[in-house]
Design a protein around this motif. Structure first.
Motif, PDB file in Angstrom:
ATOM      1  N   CYS A 179      62.107  45.952  28.076  1.00  0.00           N
ATOM      2  CA  CYS A 179      63.556  45.745  27.971  1.00  0.00           C
ATOM      3  C   CYS A 179      63.811  44.306  27.525  1.00  0.00           C
ATOM      4  O   CYS A 179      63.315  43.363  28.146  1.00  0.00           O
ATOM      5  N   PHE A 180      64.552  44.152  26.441  1.00  0.00           N
ATOM      6  CA  PHE A 180      64.795  42.830  25.858  1.00  0.00           C
ATOM      7  C   PHE A 180      66.134  42.288  26.334  1.00  0.00           C
ATOM      8  O   PHE A 180      67.174  42.929  26.130  1.00  0.00           O
ATOM      9  N   VAL A 181      66.080  41.147  26.994  1.00  0.00           N
ATOM     10  CA  VAL A 181      67.309  40.588  27.567  1.00  0.00           C
ATOM     11  C   VAL A 181      67.566  39.193  27.027  1.00  0.00           C
ATOM     12  O   VAL A 181      66.653  38.490  26.595  1.00  0.00           O
ATOM     13  N   MET A 209      75.413  39.475  16.588  1.00  0.00           N
ATOM     14  CA  MET A 209      74.771  40.063  15.416  1.00  0.00           C
ATOM     15  C   MET A 209      74.727  41.591  15.505  1.00  0.00           C
ATOM     16  O   MET A 209      75.025  42.291  14.548  1.00  0.00           O
ATOM     17  N   GLY A 210      74.293  42.105  16.648  1.00  0.00           N
ATOM     18  CA  GLY A 210      74.250  43.558  16.813  1.00  0.00           C
ATOM     19  C   GLY A 210      73.258  44.238  15.885  1.00  0.00           C
ATOM     20  O   GLY A 210      73.510  45.371  15.444  1.00  0.00           O
ATOM     21  N   VAL A 211      72.165  43.579  15.557  1.00  0.00           N
ATOM     22  CA  VAL A 211      71.211  44.162  14.599  1.00  0.00           C
ATOM     23  C   VAL A 211      69.748  44.121  15.075  1.00  0.00           C
ATOM     24  O   VAL A 211      68.889  44.729  14.438  1.00  0.00           O
ATOM     25  N   THR A 212      69.481  43.409  16.155  1.00  0.00           N
ATOM     26  CA  THR A 212      68.074  43.165  16.501  1.00  0.00           C
ATOM     27  C   THR A 212      67.309  44.456  16.837  1.00  0.00           C
ATOM     28  O   THR A 212      66.159  44.625  16.427  1.00  0.00           O
ATOM     29  N   ALA A 213      67.955  45.367  17.556  1.00  0.00           N
ATOM     30  CA  ALA A 213      67.267  46.618  17.929  1.00  0.00           C
ATOM     31  C   ALA A 213      66.878  47.407  16.674  1.00  0.00           C
ATOM     32  O   ALA A 213      65.747  47.881  16.553  1.00  0.00           O
TER      33      ALA A 213
END
Ligand SMILES: Cc1cc2nc3c(=O)[nH]c(=O)nc-3n(C[C@H](O)[C@H](O)[C@H](O)COP(=O)(O)OP(=O)(O)OC[C@H]3O[C@@H](n4cnc5c(N)ncnc54)[C@H](O)[C@@H]3O)c2cc1C
Ligand SMILES: Nc1ncnc2c1ncn2[C@@H]1O[C@H](COP(=O)(O)O)[C@@H](O)[C@H]1O
Lengths: 305, 255
Positions: free
Chosen positions: B5-7, B125-129
């Motif tokens: 899980c990336f936080v 950004m909303g793009v990393t996943a």
């Protein structure tokens, strides 16, 4: 520069797709329109060199199908700039395509310029408190904010049509469920939005008769959605709906910048909040420092009478 | 199931207007650093899946020591392990970030489910996943509102415009998580918070990656309006507001 627009055939009549084409025309260079379609159609209204990828599942694609179809359609050499209208298609595949092709990804872009060979994209940051300009030295996939670019008037063109053939399957037992509660927010002239300050589901429900007296649609803050009082399609804000009614009423909403980003296009804003220091008052035309539950019985009587 | 899980910890996104300033750079003043809310949603989902599959999860953050706020929260909630990729704070090219997260994921032994927040509230950004899924060539399901373990797979509910979509997915997968009642982060127990403060955080060296996007400019954006206050007691405020609304309804919004 080589640029391309990626859109669904279904969306070509929509302004956001035409805006992406408008931007591509303005930037010039080599242009392609990459269109995802569920059936072959040889006259497509688009700009540049049109390439149509056909697969029956693209009617209402699963994220996996949409992605595999787009990868095939783009081919081995991606453009320098791949434009998608901001929205569900970008959400499903925009950034993933970028990762696949080793490009960067920027969404909610409201300005694109070419500066000495590099593409520079502008967007908001810090919940709308800041604007940033980002310079791309390599390829980039951009999600374009609706309404930010002049729309092109695409002409019907002869498209090269590619049958995408079998694509690996997506999710199993897939079903979609419609929730109509936020449907009208985009077109609403009046919106009444409630936040955590309403305290309970019953409290949020007290906005329903108020909204109906005003002929308004019901919106919500993120906190009200988290509580389960309102559905996600009613969330207004940077990660919810962007709305622009004639009148926006914010009841029990503190006015965090992420909420304001979604409603700042409203013509008139009225806020009711019991904390006189709530930031919502800096974004409102008319403010009432008041407890909603003290106001509402009087207001109801006055409006019904 | 093995879960990563990336936080990310960010400057308090609810800081009042003007508390963070942007005169060509980010001036944070005395605004505190907190776990980002969508990362809280991601942790909640990681916890639910690991509980239901009798597994455990590892929390990963990238940044300087300020990120430990996020990792300690993850440990207090039940993360089995926490790791921080040591890089300086500031704007990071999301492709470079995703490449570094990919390298860290390999170093940590990989996972069946990679869980991200929908959007980090600093650069929004909303793009990393999605980038991460593209780099690893794994299926990606965005805006997950709910997840249930179903045999070897996951039954996922994701937000779509005007509703939701449910489907069953098997095999390694990347998810981004959005807010809602089913992903609302539970509060850690006080005892677990204390214990978490004593647990180790592994520090990983960042992979060498190129920069594609750089921050060319940052400036303050402002949305203030001149507001006219309606005062008086509740009855009088309500009467004035009713008059205002009636006028609005009659004129259809003209001033
Ligand atoms: C990346 C990111 C994206 C986000 N996206 C969104 C988004 O799209 N939309 C969104 O809304 N938020 C979003 N947020 C969350 C945002 O930061 C706030 O947490 C959220 O907007 C707060 O909701 P609220 O105003 O309802 O709750 P609160 O901040 O808790 O405010 C409640 C308010 O109600 C007032 N109040 C209490 N009782 C009463 C009463 N009886 N009568 C009148 N007033 C009362 C209080 O004074 C308070 O001001 C996002 C955050 C991040 C980091
Ligand atoms: N520095 C980071 N460390 C750990 N996770 C991150 C980092 N940056 C982004 N992420 C993850 O990616 C999600 C989306 O971030 P972003 O694309 O920056 O909005 C976040 O919610 C996190 O889950």
């Amino acid at each position: 520069m080589r640029s391309a627009v990626l859109a669904r055939l279904l969306d070509l009549g929509e302004t956001p797709a035409r805006e992406a084409m408008g931007l591509m025309e303005a930037l010039g260079g080599e242009m392609r329109s990459l269109i995802l379609a569920s059936s072959a159609q040889d006259a497509v209204a688009a700009v540049g060199d049109v390439h149509l990828g056909v697969h029956p599942a693209l009617e209402d694609p699963d994220p996996e199908i949409a992605y595999l179809a787009a990868v095939r359609l783009i081919g081995d050499v991606p453009p320098d700039l791949l434009l998608l209208p901001e929205g569900p298609l970008f959400e499903m595949i925009g950034a993933r395509l970028a990762g696949h092709f080793g490009m960067s990804a920027v969404r909610d872009v409201d300005e694109v310029t070419a500066e000495s060979g590099a593409i520079v994209l502008r967007k908001g940051a810090y919940g709308g408190k800041a604007n940033v300009r980002l310079r791309a030295s390599g390829g980039v996939v951009a999600g374009l904010r609706a309404g930010a670019f002049p729309a092109a008037d695409p002409q019907p063109q002869t498209a090269s049509i590619e049958d995408l053939g079998p694509l690996a399957e997506g999710g199993k037992e897939r079903r979609t469920v419609r929730d109509t509660s936020g449907d009208d927010l985009g077109r609403a002239k009046v919106i009444v939005s409630g936040g955590r300050g309403l305290g309970s589901r019953e409290g949020y429900e007290s906005l329903r008769p108020f909204a109906s007296l005003l002929g308004a649609s019901l919106g919500a803050s993120r906190a009200a959605v988290d509580e389960g009082w309102a559905s996600p399609s009613q969330q207004v804000g940077i990660t919810g709906r962007k709305v622009a009614p004639e009148l926006y009423l914010a009841i029990g909403i503190s006015g965090a910048s992420q909420h304001l980003s979604g409603m700042s296009g409203s013509r008139t804003v009225i806020a009711v909040n019991r904390d006189e220091h709530a930031p919502i008052f800096e974004a409102a035309d008319i403010g009432l420092v008041a407890d909603w539950y003290q106001i509402w019985p009087h207001l109801q009587k006055a409006l019904e009478g | 199931m093995r879960i990563l899980c990336f936080v990310k910890a960010i400057l308090d996104p609810e800081a009042p207007p003007g508390a963070i300033r942007f005169p060509g750079k980010v001036e944070s003043g005395d605004v505190s650093t907190v776990l980002g809310p969508f990362e809280g949603n991601a942790l909640e989902l990681a916890l639910q899946i690991s509980e239901a599959s009798a597994g455990s999860f590892t929390a990963v953050a990238m940044g300087d020591g300020a990120q430990d706020v996020a990792l300690r929260k993850a440990l207090a909630l039940g993360a089995g392990r926490a790791a921080r990729i040591d890089v300086a704070t500031g704007f990071v090219d999301p492709l470079g970030a995703a490449r570094r997260l990919e390298a860290a994921a390999k170093e940590l032994g990989g996972a069946d489910v990679y869980i991200f927040g929908r959007q980090a509230g600093d650069w929004d950004m909303g793009v990393t996943a999605g980038l991460f899924a593209g780099l690893l060539d794994l299926p990606f399901v965005p805006l997950v509102q709910q997840a249930e373990v179903a045999g070897e797979g996951l039954r996922l509910r994701r937000e779509i415009p005007g509703g939701y979509e449910e489907s069953l997915r098997t095999g390694p997968i990347v998810l981004s998580v959005t807010n809602g009642p089913r992903t609302l982060m539970r509060l850690p127990k006080v005892k677990d918070v204390m214990l978490a403060n004593r647990k180790p955080i592994d520090v990983l060296k960042p992979a060498e990656v190129g920069e594609n996007l750089t921050l060319a400019e940052i400036a303050q954006a402002q949305v203030t309006r001149q507001s006219r206050m309606i005062t008086g007691d509740a009855a009088s405020q309500a009467a004035q507001l009713a008059a205002e609304l009636r006028r609005f309804l009659v004129t259809g919004g003209g001033n």
